[in-house]
Write a protein that holds these residues in place. Structure first.
Motif, PDB file in Angstrom:
ATOM      1  N   ASN A   4       2.857  -0.983   1.129  1.00 59.87           N
ATOM      2  CA  ASN A   4       2.171  -2.320   1.648  1.00 59.87           C
ATOM      3  C   ASN A   4       0.576  -2.422   1.376  1.00 59.87           C
ATOM      4  OD1 ASN A   4       4.727  -2.975   2.722  1.00 59.87           O
ATOM      5  ND2 ASN A   4       4.168  -2.137   4.802  1.00 59.87           N
ATOM      6  N   SER A  22      10.272 -12.749  -3.175  1.00 57.05           N
ATOM      7  CA  SER A  22       9.162 -12.557  -3.917  1.00 57.05           C
ATOM      8  C   SER A  22       8.521 -13.876  -4.451  1.00 57.05           C
ATOM      9  CB  SER A  22       9.692 -11.968  -5.335  1.00 57.05           C
ATOM     10  OG  SER A  22       9.925 -10.459  -5.060  1.00 57.05           O
ATOM     11  N   THR A  56       5.216 -10.140  -1.992  1.00 55.93           N
ATOM     12  CA  THR A  56       6.482  -9.768  -1.611  1.00 55.93           C
ATOM     13  C   THR A  56       6.706  -9.556  -0.089  1.00 55.93           C
ATOM     14  OG1 THR A  56       7.006  -8.885  -3.994  1.00 55.93           O
ATOM     15  CG2 THR A  56       8.389  -8.186  -2.430  1.00 55.93           C
ATOM     16  N   SER A  57       7.710  -9.835   0.580  1.00 56.60           N
ATOM     17  CA  SER A  57       8.111  -9.279   1.461  1.00 56.60           C
ATOM     18  C   SER A  57       9.619  -8.850   1.893  1.00 56.60           C
ATOM     19  CB  SER A  57       7.996 -10.598   2.942  1.00 56.60           C
ATOM     20  OG  SER A  57       8.677 -11.557   2.622  1.00 56.60           O
ATOM     21  N   ASP A  80       2.066  -7.087  -0.733  1.00 58.57           N
ATOM     22  CA  ASP A  80       3.521  -6.631  -0.367  1.00 58.57           C
ATOM     23  C   ASP A  80       3.389  -6.454   1.051  1.00 58.57           C
ATOM     24  OD1 ASP A  80       4.326  -6.592  -2.898  1.00 58.57           O
ATOM     25  OD2 ASP A  80       3.777  -4.476  -3.087  1.00 58.57           O
TER      26      ASP A  80
END
Length: 326
Positions: free
Chosen positions: A236, A213, A227-228, A153
């Motif tokens: 993260n 995602s 995911t961002s 992430d």
């Protein structure tokens, strides 16, 4: 004695300031020129960081025969034009990620680099990080078994402003190109190019994606869940799940890698770099130029192209469109 190179900064924003601070740690890197569309901004940047010259236009800067290397720190949508400008004037280019807006633009940049026999590399400092390279080494440990899942992430909370870079669609806005590229890069380095891609994105009324995602599938059964987001914060973390253990890490160098293998846990710590890590890519660029190379053997243009191909596929599945580039 190492050759000293004159560095120029094209685009005097936040990331340029961080890079310049790290660049100042290197003995053979001279803080030579800062260039902005505003001479006032260029002079302010140059004065703050100790650059010798300031230019109020990019055209003027590339015509300076003393400039050896240009670090491009403008928004994604401008990378093709600015890289091309520098390469045609025989200036070595280190261009911030995302390298461009799409694979077609990357191809044009690569073509220009070869036509003018001039160095070009994407500014992806992670690949030069001793921590990340240790992760790559640990992932090959046969006692861990096969890598089955990559979970990664990158998120932070940003205020919505359609005029600012993160949300301005004309500048290549959205979390995918800005920070989603990091989880994708990790999965690419660990699992290779995915065989299938499924996505779910939150797209604003302005057409900008602020959260996405991604699920990557591989023929051997492995998966990556990435995911961002600009809409939330988290630690993260990246986790690699193997048949007989796992590896967890965050990108910050002060935190250890956690590895569990066959029920036994270990923490691996690292000596922190002098700067934020951006100096590592600058060192590599100068080493390549010392050898007369126009392409990095560590971060070849083919890797940057492959990364962009994946992001193009992600955008296609998610319905993310940049009207001025697609």
């Amino acid at each position: 004695m190492k050759k000293t190179y004159n560095w120029a900064i094209l685009g005097c924003g936040k990331i340029a300031r961080k890079f310049a601070e790290d660049l100042g740690l290197l003995e053979n890197a001279k803080l030579y020129a800062a260039a902005s569309r505003s001479l006032y901004n260029a002079r302010e940047f140059a004065n703050d960081l100790g650059f010798e010259k300031a230019y109020g236009s990019y055209d003027e800067m590339v015509q300076d025969p003393e400039v050896d290397i240009v670090y491009i720190a403008t928004p994604h949508a401008m990378h093709l034009a600015h890289s091309t400008l520098c390469l045609k004037h025989k200036k070595a280019v280190l261009c911030e990620k995302a390298f461009a807006m799409n694979t077609s633009e990357v191809d044009q940049m690569i073509k220009t680099s070869k036509e003018h026999n001039t160095f070009l590399m994407e500014a992806f400092w992670t690949i030069f990080s001793s921590k990340f390279n240790k992760v790559l080494e640990l992932s090959k440990d046969k006692d861990l078994g096969q890598l089955r899942f990559v979970k990664s992430d990158f998120m932070f909370k940003a205020d919505f402003d359609p005029d600012k870079r993160l949300y301005n669609i004309d500048l290549g806005a959205g979390s995918l190109l800005d920070i989603g590229i990091y989880p994708i890069f990790r999965s690419l380095m660990l699992l290779g190019k995915p065989d299938s891609i499924k996505t779910m994105a939150n797209i604003r009324s302005t057409g900008v994606e602020d959260s996405i995602s991604m699920l990557f599938g591989y023929k051997n059964g492995a998966m990556a869940v990435l995911t961002s987001s600009f809409e939330s914060s988290c630690n993260n973390e990246t986790e690699l799940c193997f048949e007989h253990g796992f590896i967890k890490f965050v990108r910050e160098p002060e935190f250890p890698i956690l590895i569990e293998k066959n029920g036994v846990r270990e923490e691996i710590y690292f000596e922190q770099p002098k700067g934020m890590g951006y100096e590592l890519e600058a060192v590599h660029v100068m080493e390549c130029l010392d050898k007369g190379l126009i392409e990095s053997p560590v971060l070849p243009l083919s890797l940057s192209r492959e990364l962009m191909e994946i992001m193009d596929a992600v955008r296609k599945d998610a319905g993310i469109v940049f009207p001025k580039h697609d």
